[in-house]
Motif scaffolding. Structure first.
Motif, PDB file in Angstrom:
ATOM      1  N   GLY A  25      -4.003  12.038  -7.702  1.00 37.14           N
ATOM      2  CA  GLY A  25      -2.983  11.974  -6.648  1.00 37.14           C
ATOM      3  C   GLY A  25      -1.972  10.872  -6.899  1.00 37.14           C
ATOM      4  O   GLY A  25      -0.768  11.071  -6.720  1.00 37.14           O
ATOM      5  N   VAL A  26      -2.459   9.711  -7.321  1.00 37.59           N
ATOM      6  CA  VAL A  26      -1.553   8.595  -7.611  1.00 37.59           C
ATOM      7  C   VAL A  26      -0.711   8.915  -8.848  1.00 37.59           C
ATOM      8  O   VAL A  26       0.488   8.601  -8.898  1.00 37.59           O
ATOM      9  CB  VAL A  26      -2.347   7.293  -7.811  1.00 37.59           C
ATOM     10  CG1 VAL A  26      -1.419   6.155  -8.266  1.00 37.59           C
ATOM     11  CG2 VAL A  26      -3.057   6.892  -6.522  1.00 37.59           C
ATOM     12  N   ALA A  27      -1.320   9.563  -9.835  1.00 39.07           N
ATOM     13  CA  ALA A  27      -0.569   9.962 -11.023  1.00 39.07           C
ATOM     14  C   ALA A  27       0.582  10.898 -10.642  1.00 39.07           C
ATOM     15  O   ALA A  27       1.689  10.782 -11.173  1.00 39.07           O
ATOM     16  CB  ALA A  27      -1.490  10.642 -12.034  1.00 39.07           C
ATOM     17  N   ALA A  28       0.311  11.798  -9.710  1.00 39.87           N
ATOM     18  CA  ALA A  28       1.370  12.707  -9.250  1.00 39.87           C
ATOM     19  C   ALA A  28       2.496  11.930  -8.580  1.00 39.87           C
ATOM     20  O   ALA A  28       3.677  12.258  -8.755  1.00 39.87           O
ATOM     21  CB  ALA A  28       0.788  13.737  -8.284  1.00 39.87           C
ATOM     22  N   ARG A  29       2.150  10.884  -7.824  1.00 39.70           N
ATOM     23  CA  ARG A  29       3.174  10.075  -7.159  1.00 39.70           C
ATOM     24  C   ARG A  29       4.045   9.353  -8.186  1.00 39.70           C
ATOM     25  O   ARG A  29       5.286   9.325  -8.065  1.00 39.70           O
ATOM     26  CB  ARG A  29       2.531   9.066  -6.214  1.00 39.70           C
ATOM     27  CG  ARG A  29       1.920   9.684  -4.967  1.00 39.70           C
ATOM     28  CD  ARG A  29       1.122   8.685  -4.177  1.00 39.70           C
ATOM     29  NE  ARG A  29       1.922   7.564  -3.705  1.00 39.70           N
ATOM     30  CZ  ARG A  29       1.411   6.503  -3.069  1.00 39.70           C
ATOM     31  NH1 ARG A  29       0.100   6.421  -2.858  1.00 39.70           N
ATOM     32  NH2 ARG A  29       2.199   5.528  -2.649  1.00 39.70           N
ATOM     33  N   GLU A  47       0.767  -4.216 -13.532  1.00 31.64           N
ATOM     34  CA  GLU A  47      -0.487  -3.685 -13.003  1.00 31.64           C
ATOM     35  C   GLU A  47      -0.806  -4.282 -11.641  1.00 31.64           C
ATOM     36  O   GLU A  47      -1.169  -3.557 -10.699  1.00 31.64           O
ATOM     37  CB  GLU A  47      -1.620  -3.964 -13.988  1.00 31.64           C
ATOM     38  CG  GLU A  47      -2.956  -3.362 -13.578  1.00 31.64           C
ATOM     39  CD  GLU A  47      -4.036  -3.629 -14.601  1.00 31.64           C
ATOM     40  OE1 GLU A  47      -5.017  -4.331 -14.259  1.00 31.64           O
ATOM     41  OE2 GLU A  47      -3.909  -3.141 -15.743  1.00 31.64           O
ATOM     42  N   ALA A  48      -0.662  -5.590 -11.499  1.00 26.57           N
ATOM     43  CA  ALA A  48      -1.000  -6.255 -10.234  1.00 26.57           C
ATOM     44  C   ALA A  48      -0.087  -5.775  -9.111  1.00 26.57           C
ATOM     45  O   ALA A  48      -0.558  -5.432  -8.011  1.00 26.57           O
ATOM     46  CB  ALA A  48      -0.905  -7.765 -10.398  1.00 26.57           C
ATOM     47  N   ARG A  49       1.213  -5.764  -9.357  1.00 28.73           N
ATOM     48  CA  ARG A  49       2.153  -5.373  -8.306  1.00 28.73           C
ATOM     49  C   ARG A  49       1.989  -3.900  -7.928  1.00 28.73           C
ATOM     50  O   ARG A  49       2.004  -3.536  -6.749  1.00 28.73           O
ATOM     51  CB  ARG A  49       3.583  -5.646  -8.755  1.00 28.73           C
ATOM     52  CG  ARG A  49       4.615  -5.345  -7.655  1.00 28.73           C
ATOM     53  CD  ARG A  49       6.023  -5.780  -8.023  1.00 28.73           C
ATOM     54  NE  ARG A  49       6.568  -4.991  -9.110  1.00 28.73           N
ATOM     55  CZ  ARG A  49       6.771  -5.453 -10.352  1.00 28.73           C
ATOM     56  NH1 ARG A  49       6.491  -6.718 -10.650  1.00 28.73           N
ATOM     57  NH2 ARG A  49       7.273  -4.680 -11.304  1.00 28.73           N
ATOM     58  N   GLU A  53       1.069  -2.267  -4.352  1.00 29.64           N
ATOM     59  CA  GLU A  53       1.999  -1.345  -3.692  1.00 29.64           C
ATOM     60  C   GLU A  53       1.347  -0.014  -3.354  1.00 29.64           C
ATOM     61  O   GLU A  53       1.597   0.573  -2.301  1.00 29.64           O
ATOM     62  CB  GLU A  53       3.214  -1.094  -4.596  1.00 29.64           C
ATOM     63  CG  GLU A  53       4.155  -2.286  -4.724  1.00 29.64           C
ATOM     64  CD  GLU A  53       5.279  -2.012  -5.708  1.00 29.64           C
ATOM     65  OE1 GLU A  53       5.276  -0.926  -6.346  1.00 29.64           O
ATOM     66  OE2 GLU A  53       6.156  -2.891  -5.855  1.00 29.64           O
ATOM     67  N   LEU A  54       0.479   0.449  -4.250  1.00 26.74           N
ATOM     68  CA  LEU A  54      -0.172   1.751  -4.053  1.00 26.74           C
ATOM     69  C   LEU A  54      -1.476   1.637  -3.273  1.00 26.74           C
ATOM     70  O   LEU A  54      -2.090   2.656  -2.931  1.00 26.74           O
ATOM     71  CB  LEU A  54      -0.444   2.403  -5.421  1.00 26.74           C
ATOM     72  CG  LEU A  54       0.793   2.728  -6.256  1.00 26.74           C
ATOM     73  CD1 LEU A  54       0.392   3.132  -7.673  1.00 26.74           C
ATOM     74  CD2 LEU A  54       1.606   3.839  -5.601  1.00 26.74           C
ATOM     75  N   THR A  60      -8.751   2.010 -10.732  1.00 29.42           N
ATOM     76  CA  THR A  60      -8.135   3.313 -10.461  1.00 29.42           C
ATOM     77  C   THR A  60      -6.768   3.398 -11.120  1.00 29.42           C
ATOM     78  O   THR A  60      -6.409   4.420 -11.715  1.00 29.42           O
ATOM     79  CB  THR A  60      -7.999   3.544  -8.947  1.00 29.42           C
ATOM     80  OG1 THR A  60      -9.303   3.568  -8.355  1.00 29.42           O
ATOM     81  CG2 THR A  60      -7.293   4.864  -8.650  1.00 29.42           C
ATOM     82  N   LEU A  61      -5.999   2.316 -11.050  1.00 25.24           N
ATOM     83  CA  LEU A  61      -4.668   2.320 -11.653  1.00 25.24           C
ATOM     84  C   LEU A  61      -4.757   2.490 -13.164  1.00 25.24           C
ATOM     85  O   LEU A  61      -3.943   3.196 -13.770  1.00 25.24           O
ATOM     86  CB  LEU A  61      -3.926   1.032 -11.315  1.00 25.24           C
ATOM     87  CG  LEU A  61      -2.484   0.948 -11.826  1.00 25.24           C
ATOM     88  CD1 LEU A  61      -1.638   2.080 -11.242  1.00 25.24           C
ATOM     89  CD2 LEU A  61      -1.860  -0.403 -11.470  1.00 25.24           C
TER      90      LEU A  61
END
Length: 229
Positions: A25-29, A47-49, A53-54, A60-61
């Motif tokens: 889902g995040v990849a789609a965003r 990566e941290a920011r 934000e997400l 997961t990121l």
């Protein structure tokens, strides 16, 4: 009219884990941000920011980054981080090859009363409205929606999902060019002409117009890309 029962999931296929579903889902965003022009070629992703934000964990990121790196949308550079990919001329040629294989047959075999035709019409109207502002990045997004709607004419979830990746890669190529107006302006009217031919009941004629359109678009993108070098 009786309502058809919803399709049942194949019991042989394991359901995705919650973590995998979240990453997809995040990849789609993030893919949508590339398609919309919010993320541009060569941009370094913090990566941290981004995790903050997400509102997701860094683990997961990192899985999201792996997914999008496999798609060619991101690239990882050891000791430097993750960046939005910069397309090559070879990748642009391949993108247009794939577009011809998917979009032209989709249009040639289309039913003019398909629901996706209304999406095509909405994209044409939106591009015209954004041209008047002018908002050329928005026009580019409307153009991407027009072509996504063409693929939706196939009613194939696999092709539709695959094309979202192609659109994101194509938008990366567009993001390298200095003048989005010169790139997108000619195709506002051409999209309308293709749509008009389809709505008039001539999908084969619309497909021929699209094939010529893609050839000219490919040439324009490659010429602009070559000037960057």
């Amino acid at each position: 009219m009786t309502k058809e029962p919803a399709a049942m999931a194949d019991p042989r296929e394991p359901a995705p884990s919650p973590a995998a579903s979240l990453a997809e889902g995040v990849a789609a965003r993030l893919r949508d941000q590339v398609t919309g022009g919010a993320l541009v070629p060569g941009q370094r992703l913090s990566e941290a920011r981004l995790a903050a934000e997400l509102d997701i964990s860094r683990n997961t990121l990192r899985e999201v980054f792996r997914l999008l790196t496999r798609e060619g949308i991101l690239r990882h550079e050891p000791n430097r981080g993750v960046f939005v990919a910069v397309p090559s001329m070879a990748s642009i040629l391949d993108i247009y090859r794939v577009r011809r294989l998917i979009e032209v047959p989709a249009l040639a075999q289309a039913w003019p009363g398909h629901a996706a035709v209304a999406r095509m019409r909405a994209a044409v109207e939106r591009a015209g409205a954004l041209q008047a502002i002018p908002d050329w990045r928005g026009v580019g997004s409307a153009n991407m929606e027009f072509h996504a709607a063409i693929v939706a004419l196939t009613d194939s979830p696999r092709l539709i999902q695959f094309f979202t990746q192609i659109i994101a890669e194509l938008r990366l190529a567009f993001g390298l060019l200095d003048s989005p107006e010169l790139l997108h302006r000619p195709y506002i009217s051409r999209n309308a002409e293709i749509l008009g031919r389809l709505e008039a009941g001539d999908p084969a004629g619309a497909a021929r117009m699209l094939e010529d359109y893609l050839t000219q678009s490919e040439r324009a993108v490659l010429e602009a890309f070559a000037r960057l070098g």
